[in-house]
Design a protein around this motif. Sequence first.
Motif, PDB file in Angstrom:
ATOM      1  N   ILE A  70      -4.596  -5.412  -1.398  1.00  0.00           N
ATOM      2  CA  ILE A  70      -4.577  -4.342  -0.393  1.00  0.00           C
ATOM      3  C   ILE A  70      -3.934  -4.838   0.899  1.00  0.00           C
ATOM      4  N   THR A  71      -4.303  -6.030   1.325  1.00  0.00           N
ATOM      5  CA  THR A  71      -3.762  -6.588   2.566  1.00  0.00           C
ATOM      6  C   THR A  71      -2.278  -6.917   2.426  1.00  0.00           C
ATOM      7  N   GLU A  72      -1.924  -7.615   1.350  1.00  0.00           N
ATOM      8  CA  GLU A  72      -0.526  -8.019   1.159  1.00  0.00           C
ATOM      9  C   GLU A  72       0.416  -6.826   1.078  1.00  0.00           C
ATOM     10  N   GLU A  73      -0.009  -5.779   0.416  1.00  0.00           N
ATOM     11  CA  GLU A  73       0.853  -4.623   0.196  1.00  0.00           C
ATOM     12  C   GLU A  73       0.600  -3.490   1.188  1.00  0.00           C
ATOM     13  N   ASN A  74      -0.330  -3.727   2.110  1.00  0.00           N
ATOM     14  CA  ASN A  74      -0.641  -2.726   3.131  1.00  0.00           C
ATOM     15  C   ASN A  74      -1.049  -1.392   2.501  1.00  0.00           C
ATOM     16  N   LEU A  75      -1.919  -1.466   1.487  1.00  0.00           N
ATOM     17  CA  LEU A  75      -2.363  -0.273   0.770  1.00  0.00           C
ATOM     18  C   LEU A  75      -3.560   0.362   1.470  1.00  0.00           C
ATOM     19  N   LYS A  76      -3.823   1.592   1.134  1.00  0.00           N
ATOM     20  CA  LYS A  76      -4.993   2.290   1.652  1.00  0.00           C
ATOM     21  C   LYS A  76      -6.210   1.782   0.875  1.00  0.00           C
ATOM     22  N   ALA A  77      -7.131   1.148   1.579  1.00  0.00           N
ATOM     23  CA  ALA A  77      -8.238   0.421   0.942  1.00  0.00           C
ATOM     24  C   ALA A  77      -9.126   1.317   0.077  1.00  0.00           C
ATOM     25  N   ASP A  78      -9.641   2.390   0.636  1.00  0.00           N
ATOM     26  CA  ASP A  78     -10.574   3.230  -0.115  1.00  0.00           C
ATOM     27  C   ASP A  78      -9.913   3.852  -1.340  1.00  0.00           C
ATOM     28  N   GLU A  79      -8.695   4.346  -1.158  1.00  0.00           N
ATOM     29  CA  GLU A  79      -7.978   4.967  -2.264  1.00  0.00           C
ATOM     30  C   GLU A  79      -7.665   3.953  -3.364  1.00  0.00           C
ATOM     31  N   THR A  80      -7.300   2.745  -2.956  1.00  0.00           N
ATOM     32  CA  THR A  80      -6.972   1.699  -3.931  1.00  0.00           C
ATOM     33  C   THR A  80      -8.197   1.309  -4.743  1.00  0.00           C
ATOM     34  N   LYS A  81      -9.308   1.103  -4.076  1.00  0.00           N
ATOM     35  CA  LYS A  81     -10.537   0.720  -4.784  1.00  0.00           C
ATOM     36  C   LYS A  81     -10.996   1.831  -5.729  1.00  0.00           C
ATOM     37  N   LYS A  82     -10.877   3.083  -5.289  1.00  0.00           N
ATOM     38  CA  LYS A  82     -11.246   4.206  -6.148  1.00  0.00           C
ATOM     39  C   LYS A  82     -10.314   4.279  -7.356  1.00  0.00           C
ATOM     40  N   PHE A  83      -9.017   4.092  -7.129  1.00  0.00           N
ATOM     41  CA  PHE A  83      -8.023   4.115  -8.198  1.00  0.00           C
ATOM     42  C   PHE A  83      -8.320   3.038  -9.243  1.00  0.00           C
ATOM     43  N   VAL A  84      -8.615   1.828  -8.773  1.00  0.00           N
ATOM     44  CA  VAL A  84      -8.893   0.707  -9.679  1.00  0.00           C
ATOM     45  C   VAL A  84     -10.205   0.939 -10.427  1.00  0.00           C
ATOM     46  N   ASN A  85     -11.227   1.404  -9.741  1.00  0.00           N
ATOM     47  CA  ASN A  85     -12.506   1.680 -10.413  1.00  0.00           C
ATOM     48  C   ASN A  85     -12.338   2.751 -11.487  1.00  0.00           C
ATOM     49  N   ASN A  86     -11.534   3.764 -11.209  1.00  0.00           N
ATOM     50  CA  ASN A  86     -11.255   4.794 -12.216  1.00  0.00           C
ATOM     51  C   ASN A  86     -10.512   4.203 -13.409  1.00  0.00           C
ATOM     52  N   ALA A  87      -9.603   3.275 -13.142  1.00  0.00           N
ATOM     53  CA  ALA A  87      -8.865   2.624 -14.228  1.00  0.00           C
ATOM     54  C   ALA A  87      -9.818   1.849 -15.135  1.00  0.00           C
ATOM     55  N   PHE A  88     -10.758   1.120 -14.551  1.00  0.00           N
ATOM     56  CA  PHE A  88     -11.733   0.385 -15.365  1.00  0.00           C
ATOM     57  C   PHE A  88     -12.614   1.356 -16.150  1.00  0.00           C
ATOM     58  N   ARG A  89     -12.990   2.448 -15.535  1.00  0.00           N
ATOM     59  CA  ARG A  89     -13.804   3.457 -16.205  1.00  0.00           C
ATOM     60  C   ARG A  89     -13.056   4.080 -17.375  1.00  0.00           C
ATOM     61  N   ASP A  90     -11.764   4.402 -17.156  1.00  0.00           N
ATOM     62  CA  ASP A  90     -10.954   5.073 -18.171  1.00  0.00           C
ATOM     63  C   ASP A  90     -10.378   4.118 -19.210  1.00  0.00           C
ATOM     64  N   GLU A 118      10.918   0.155  -4.885  1.00  0.00           N
ATOM     65  CA  GLU A 118      10.642  -1.274  -5.054  1.00  0.00           C
ATOM     66  C   GLU A 118       9.192  -1.582  -4.709  1.00  0.00           C
ATOM     67  N   LYS A 119       8.718  -1.021  -3.615  1.00  0.00           N
ATOM     68  CA  LYS A 119       7.342  -1.225  -3.176  1.00  0.00           C
ATOM     69  C   LYS A 119       6.373  -0.713  -4.242  1.00  0.00           C
ATOM     70  N   LYS A 120       6.668   0.462  -4.772  1.00  0.00           N
ATOM     71  CA  LYS A 120       5.817   1.053  -5.796  1.00  0.00           C
ATOM     72  C   LYS A 120       5.773   0.163  -7.033  1.00  0.00           C
ATOM     73  N   GLN A 121       6.915  -0.360  -7.455  1.00  0.00           N
ATOM     74  CA  GLN A 121       6.975  -1.229  -8.632  1.00  0.00           C
ATOM     75  C   GLN A 121       6.197  -2.523  -8.403  1.00  0.00           C
ATOM     76  N   THR A 122       6.319  -3.087  -7.210  1.00  0.00           N
ATOM     77  CA  THR A 122       5.571  -4.309  -6.879  1.00  0.00           C
ATOM     78  C   THR A 122       4.070  -4.056  -6.939  1.00  0.00           C
ATOM     79  N   VAL A 123       3.637  -2.939  -6.387  1.00  0.00           N
ATOM     80  CA  VAL A 123       2.215  -2.580  -6.398  1.00  0.00           C
ATOM     81  C   VAL A 123       1.737  -2.374  -7.832  1.00  0.00           C
ATOM     82  N   ILE A 124       2.529  -1.696  -8.634  1.00  0.00           N
ATOM     83  CA  ILE A 124       2.163  -1.468 -10.037  1.00  0.00           C
ATOM     84  C   ILE A 124       1.997  -2.806 -10.766  1.00  0.00           C
ATOM     85  N   GLU A 125       2.921  -3.725 -10.584  1.00  0.00           N
ATOM     86  CA  GLU A 125       2.844  -5.026 -11.250  1.00  0.00           C
ATOM     87  C   GLU A 125       1.604  -5.806 -10.828  1.00  0.00           C
TER      88      GLU A 125
END
Length: 138
Positions: A70-90, A118-125
Amino acid sequence: MLVKKYKDGNCEDKEIVVDICRAVDASSELRSKKELIETFIANANEMDDVFDDWRAFVKEQKEKEINVIITEENLKADETKKFVNNAFRDGELKTTGVGIDSLLPPMRRFGGNSNRAEKKQTVIEKLKAFFEKYFGIV
């Protein structure tokens, strides 16, 4: 169970560590978790209950790693954590649709020096590597 056996033997039987490494290398599911497992084994002397300590260790490492991303990519913290938690759930990390876009910091979509793709691809990886490392153990 091998780590518990290693701990019960006062962390002296190095053959067990070799067996653990062999088991990790032989499993395609565990290869992405190798660094995590090795770090855990290195701290085996300080453990009370291997199973509880493993869960706590994984939870702590997972939280640290997602915060680094989140820090390195300057992502939105709450949205990122929710997205990742949903991924683990799904059971999968969805890389299409607006899910990933909602995590990204505000950027120009068109014209100029827009490097949104490019930013999106880096975040996805990075998120895929994170997901593979922790999926199945959290």
